[in-house]
Structures are given as C-alpha cells and as structure tokens.
Scaffold this active site. Structure first.
Site, PDB file in Angstrom:
ATOM      1  N   ASP A  99      40.742  29.460  35.423  1.00 38.19           N
ATOM      2  CA  ASP A  99      40.239  30.494  36.334  1.00 38.19           C
ATOM      3  C   ASP A  99      40.996  31.775  35.989  1.00 38.19           C
ATOM      4  O   ASP A  99      42.238  31.789  35.994  1.00 38.19           O
ATOM      5  CB  ASP A  99      40.567  30.044  37.767  1.00 38.19           C
ATOM      6  CG  ASP A  99      39.672  30.682  38.812  1.00 38.19           C
ATOM      7  OD1 ASP A  99      39.367  31.877  38.663  1.00 38.19           O
ATOM      8  OD2 ASP A  99      39.314  29.992  39.779  1.00 38.19           O
ATOM      9  N   ASP A 201      37.151  35.352  38.213  1.00 36.98           N
ATOM     10  CA  ASP A 201      37.229  35.683  39.621  1.00 36.98           C
ATOM     11  C   ASP A 201      36.759  37.123  39.863  1.00 36.98           C
ATOM     12  O   ASP A 201      37.178  38.039  39.150  1.00 36.98           O
ATOM     13  CB  ASP A 201      38.704  35.545  40.035  1.00 36.98           C
ATOM     14  CG  ASP A 201      38.930  35.707  41.511  1.00 36.98           C
ATOM     15  OD1 ASP A 201      38.424  34.878  42.276  1.00 36.98           O
ATOM     16  OD2 ASP A 201      39.620  36.669  41.899  1.00 36.98           O
ATOM     17  N   GLU A 257      32.145  35.137  38.841  1.00 34.33           N
ATOM     18  CA  GLU A 257      31.929  35.177  40.289  1.00 34.33           C
ATOM     19  C   GLU A 257      31.466  36.601  40.618  1.00 34.33           C
ATOM     20  O   GLU A 257      32.249  37.542  40.532  1.00 34.33           O
ATOM     21  CB  GLU A 257      33.217  34.850  41.042  1.00 34.33           C
ATOM     22  CG  GLU A 257      32.969  34.761  42.542  1.00 34.33           C
ATOM     23  CD  GLU A 257      34.209  34.992  43.397  1.00 34.33           C
ATOM     24  OE1 GLU A 257      34.248  34.513  44.528  1.00 34.33           O
ATOM     25  OE2 GLU A 257      35.142  35.691  42.945  1.00 34.33           O
ATOM     26  N   HIS A 330      35.854  26.499  47.046  1.00 32.13           N
ATOM     27  CA  HIS A 330      37.108  26.605  47.808  1.00 32.13           C
ATOM     28  C   HIS A 330      37.101  27.745  48.815  1.00 32.13           C
ATOM     29  O   HIS A 330      38.058  27.921  49.546  1.00 32.13           O
ATOM     30  CB  HIS A 330      38.250  26.797  46.811  1.00 32.13           C
ATOM     31  CG  HIS A 330      38.113  28.078  46.043  1.00 32.13           C
ATOM     32  ND1 HIS A 330      37.076  28.298  45.144  1.00 32.13           N
ATOM     33  CD2 HIS A 330      38.830  29.218  46.062  1.00 32.13           C
ATOM     34  CE1 HIS A 330      37.176  29.507  44.658  1.00 32.13           C
ATOM     35  NE2 HIS A 330      38.239  30.091  45.187  1.00 32.13           N
ATOM     36  N   ASP A 331      36.057  28.557  48.827  1.00 32.57           N
ATOM     37  CA  ASP A 331      36.002  29.718  49.728  1.00 32.57           C
ATOM     38  C   ASP A 331      35.051  29.512  50.898  1.00 32.57           C
ATOM     39  O   ASP A 331      34.815  30.454  51.652  1.00 32.57           O
ATOM     40  CB  ASP A 331      35.495  30.953  48.953  1.00 32.57           C
ATOM     41  CG  ASP A 331      36.539  31.505  48.006  1.00 32.57           C
ATOM     42  OD1 ASP A 331      37.736  31.297  48.253  1.00 32.57           O
ATOM     43  OD2 ASP A 331      36.142  32.140  47.017  1.00 32.57           O
TER      44      ASP A 331
END
Ligand code: GLC
Length: 567
Positions: A99, A201, A257, A330-331
């Site tokens: 990531d 990200d 993302e 995860h968000d």
C-alpha cells in the site's frame, strides 16, 4: 489473450495487518502472523494479497501515517519477516501488493521534521506551507477529511501547513519535482525487493490547484475538493510515476483509491494506452448509502439507483478502462451489516453480496473476515473508539451544537473500527487472533462466527466464496471478460443481469430485500433459458429451471444459457 488481459482475472484478498493474526502475543497483528495464514488465503481462491501499510509509523492512523516508507514498523516485525512473507506468498503462486501512501507522510517523517524546522531548509518545499490570511485565519476555508480546518499553524516558522487528513499527516507538495523523484525511487525500491503491485492511497487528491482558492461547498469533510480531486496535473504526474516507477518491472499492477470520479476520469486513469494505472476502485456503489456532504450521515437509496450505477460502469467502461470491485474494506462498516441483514439473514445476505461482487465485470477484492460474514461490533460509546476520524467528527459536530446523542449514534454506526476488530479464526481465546490482549476488542459473536466453524460447514459463507471464485475462474470468458446486460430493469427488489460472450451466457438473480420477490423474465432472454444450468445459489434449489420467485436475499447463478440469436 494478451498478458494485460490475464491480470484482470485476479482475485485479491485485502489484509489489515494490525487485526489479522498476531504471532508474538503483543495483541497486535504482524507479518509472521500473515505468513502463518497464507495457506488459508490460498484456499479461498485468492491469488493476490494486498497488505495495508506495515511501514514505520506512529500509528495514529493505523499505518496510513508513514514515518519511513522504506522500513518495516517494529510492531509488524522486521524486514526479514517481510522478505519471508514475500517468498512464502510467491511459493504458493500468489502475488503481494504493498500500500503506497503518497499524498502525505506522518509529521514524524524526517522530511517533515526538516521542513518545519526553517523556511530555508531544503526540505521546506516538500510540503505545502502558506501564510495565514490578514486576520490570522488559515490560508483558505478547506476542511480536512476528519472535519475541521485542513490547515495547522506551526509556531516555529509562523506559517500554516496543509493536511487533507489529520494534522499529523501533512500533504506532500507534488509540484516539487524532488518530491516526485523521491516517490519514483521509493517505488523502484519496493519493486527491486520483489513486490508485484501497489494499492495507491488517496491518489486522486495529490495535485492541488496552485492558487489554493476558498471553496464554495458545504461539505463537512474534504470541502475544497473541486480544487484537488482529480486535480490539474494528476494525470501528468501519474504518467511520470508509471514511466519512472511502475514500469521499472514489467507486469506491475496498480490500483488507485480514487473517490468521486466521472466515467471520463476512470477512462483517463485506466485506459491502457495512457499508461497511468491498471485500475481504480469502483467506489460509487459502496458509497450509495452515505450522504455526499457528510460521510457519517446515511441516506436512503433505491435499488433503481444501484442498478443505474452498475449499468453505467459496466457498459460505459467496457474495453475502455478497468476497475476493482469491492463491498468492504478497512474504512467501512462490515459489508453484511451495511448492505445485508446481520441478524436473521446474515448467512443468506452475506452470500448474496458476495455473488454481486464476484459476478460483475471488474477485479473483485475480498476484505479480511468478509468471507466468513463478520459483522459490525456492538460499540456502545464513542470513548471506546480508536478511529480518529470518528472521534474527531464527534468532537467537531458536538462543538458546532449538534445533539451529542444523535452524533454518537451516527458515529457508532459508521466508524471504521467495525472493520478493524480482530479476525475471528476460532472459538478459542481471543478468537485465535492473539495470545495477548488484542488492541481492539474481539466481536462477542466470535464463538459462532469463525473460520474453524465455517471450514466444517459445507453451507458456510466461506465455502460459498470458494465456489463463487471457482465459477469465476472456470467461466472467465463470460464473468471476467464478457459483456454485461441488465434484466428486469424496473424491478424494485431484484437485481438481475446477464453476462455473456459470443459462445455462452450466464444469468444472475439477486433479491436484495428481506421479502419474497416474484418476477417474470420477458423478451429475448426467454429464448435462451431452456438449457440454463444452476451453478450456485444461497438456498437449496426449489424445483428445476428458473424459479418464479426468489426467497429473502436469495441469490442464484445460472450458466449454460443459449447464446443470444445473431441480429
Ligand atoms: C485512505 C485510507 C484510510 C486513511 C486515509 C489517509 O482513505 O484508506 O484508511 O485514513 O487514506 O491516508
């Protein structure tokens, strides 16, 4: 088929390392823990693993605040552990993605320490510094994604620095060529170490309009977005990153993302000839239930809206771009709690949602625990939360005078912490996650919902994922590469579609409601049904052929339909 096409067949498993598996009893998941679970991941059918950040970090944003992008954070293990993880992943025929957090660093990063030390320091321009307005207020009115100003005043040099996220995550200045060179070098460093791909990200906010104008919007989080989302130079920078970074190793796969993109943006990011990214995440449908002006507020939505979004992405992008499909990460709260029914129909609705993600055009991602139907945690108070975004939001909205009980209800429903409770491996102590005290509480339902129990049950959510992924592989021509055509477009409970290539067709029927749904197929499709074969369903089959009604949250996949007649 070209190499470019083959990577589209991937199935990716996302790991949030802090909560996956602890190997040394400190209550925090780590790299050796992941190594011990690789066979499990392989057994689901995934061929790629994306791990959320495991770099050195003060962990104020669970690793998305990186203080050294080339080192492994102590809590996760050592570089040797990471090398072992890579080797063991490759040995099992899987790939490993890292990531990359490139929009910002931690305030503890040595670059930022230098940058804030003096206006003349060579690192000053690695970040975005501005004088306040004449009255001393921040340089503009943008709000960060946590709510509150996106600027923090720094006494030492009397200027403000920009942070689209928390004040501990200052934004890098991508307009500085030195910053971009550092990032390109970083990418080559991890590629030389052997990684196969990256998740990037928040990559569509890296290029800001240079005048940093005030924003006119009323968004609670991220106002000002028109001046930095898909910003003026983002494509130029990504092409450069590809040329001097990703292209360093052939076959490197990247997923961005990127929230709030138009179809044209998606094409720009992912059309192969533009050489920017391999794919971006399709965030529009997972976002359907949140208020665009305030991500903690939910909004009611209709099935017709979801159908419109899916059809637009599936049809407009065909052969022009590519995207990753996901339901949870995860968000976000847990998939089955947010879009299904985590009570009476937990198993049925978890399987239905999986069917949706794994039978569309796009690369599917599974978030740890989703494959066993893990649910939201019964949080009772905002004081128990680790999620700084949620805590910040609670503070700022109550300071603005909103009713604390109402804000708390919102925050407890929407917090990212639901996704971050430990993975439920067994009915043993701490769900088999750790021998120490877990950093986050284990969901009390772990005695019923855990991997060990699901392994033993042929009808479990886990075994359903395995079958789905097998079907996807076996019928890749149709499911991965085929065309999408909606069916029953007006139906208010049933989402149905055909996936097809010239030689064959499949039909997917999904009842997204907790009530029985009657339906009738009409038109051309009816001429193709007599050869249809049921490949998978989340209820026992009810008679032969296509049923006339679906039970609550029923999902059925049919294969072997006759091809559409040539026109
Ligand atoms: C992304 C991550 C999220 C993180 C944020 C800031 O949205 O998924 O977890 O807090 O970026 O890096």
């Amino acid at each position: 088929m070209t190499r470019r096409d083959l990577w589209k067949e991937k199935v990716v498993y996302q790991i949030f390392p802090c909560s996956f598996q602890d190997s040394n009893g400190d209550g925090n998941g780590d790299l050796r823990g992941i190594v011990s679970r690789l066979d499990y991941i392989r057994s689901i059918g995934a061929d790629t693993i994306w791990i959320c950040p495991v770099y050195r970090s003060p962990l104020e944003d669970q690793g998305y605040d990186v203080s050294d992008q080339r080192e492994i954070g102590e809590i996760f293990g050592t570089m040797q552990d990471w090398e072992e993880l890579l080797e063991e992943t490759h040995k099992r025929g899987m790939e490993l993605w890292m990531d990359l957090v490139l929009n910002h660093t931690s305030a503890e990063h040595r670059w930022f320490k230098r940058s804030r030390s003096s206006k003349d320091d060579p690192f000053r321009d690695y970040y975005i510094w501005r004088q306040g307005k004449e009255d001393g207020s921040p340089p503009n009115n943008w709000t960060s994604y946590l709510g509150g100003s996106a600027w923090t005043y720094d006494e030492a040099t009397g200027e403000y620095y920009l942070h689209l996220y928390s004040e501990t995550q200052p934004d890098l200045n991508w307009d500085n060529p030195k910053v971009r060179e550092e990032i390109q070098g970083l990418i080559r460093y991890w590629l030389d170490k052997g990684v196969d791909g990256f998740r990037l990200d928040a990559i569509n906010v890296v290029s800001k309009e240079s005048e940093l104008p005030d924003s006119m919007e009323k968004k609670v989080q991220g106002s000002g977005y028109k001046h930095f989302k898909n910003g003026p130079k983002v494509h130029e920078y990504l092409r450069e990153l590809n040329e001097k970074g990703f292209s360093h190793k052939e076959g490197t796969i990247t997923v961005g993302e990127t929230s709030m993109v138009s179809m044209d943006d998606v094409k720009r990011y992912t059309a192969p000839e533009r050489r920017e990214l391999s794919m971006i995440f399709m965030m529009e449908s997972p976002d359907i239930g949140s208020d665009p002006d305030d991500s903690f507020k939910s909004r009611d939505w209709k099935l017709s809206e979801l159908k419109e979004i899916i059809t637009r992405w599936e049809k407009e992008l065909k052969d022009q771009g590519w995207f990753g499909l996901f339901g949870s990460n995860h968000d976000r709260p847990r998939l089955v709690s947010q879009f299904g029914d985590d009570g009476r129909y937990r198993v049925e609705s978890a399987k239905l949602l999986a069917t949706l993600v794994h039978t569309l055009w796009g690369t599917p991602f599974i978030y740890q625990g989703e494959e066993i139907g893990m649910t939201n945690y019964p949080f009772e108070s905002v004081d128990r939360l680790e999620d700084q975004e949620a805590v910040h939001y609670y503070r700022s909205q109550t300071e603005k005078g909103e009713d604390p009980a109402e804000v708390e209800r919102r925050v407890l429903a929407g917090t990212r912490d639901h996704a971050r409770t430990p993975m439920q491996w067994s009915a043993g102590p701490n769900a088999g996650f750790s021998e120490g005290k877990p950093w986050m509480p284990v969901n009390p339902n772990y005695r019923e919902i855990n991997v060990e129990a699901e392994e033993k049950n042929p009808d479990s959510v886990l075994n359903y994922y395995r079958k789905l992924i097998e079907i996807r592989r076996e019928h890749a021509n149709v499911v991965v590469h085929g065309e999408y055509a909606p069916v029953l477009e007006e139906h208010e409970q049933v989402l149905a579609y055909v996936r097809r290539c010239s030689a064959s067709q499949g039909l997917v029927l999904l009842n997204l409601s907790d009530r029985e749904a009657e339906f009738e197929l009409t038109g051309e499709i009816c001429g193709c049904l007599d050869t249809a074969r049921r490949l998978l369903g989340n209820y026992p089959a009810d008679g032969h052929g296509i049923p006339a009604k679906l039970r609550p949250y029923e999902a059925i996949v049919f294969g072997g339909l006759k091809p559409m007649p040539e026109k």
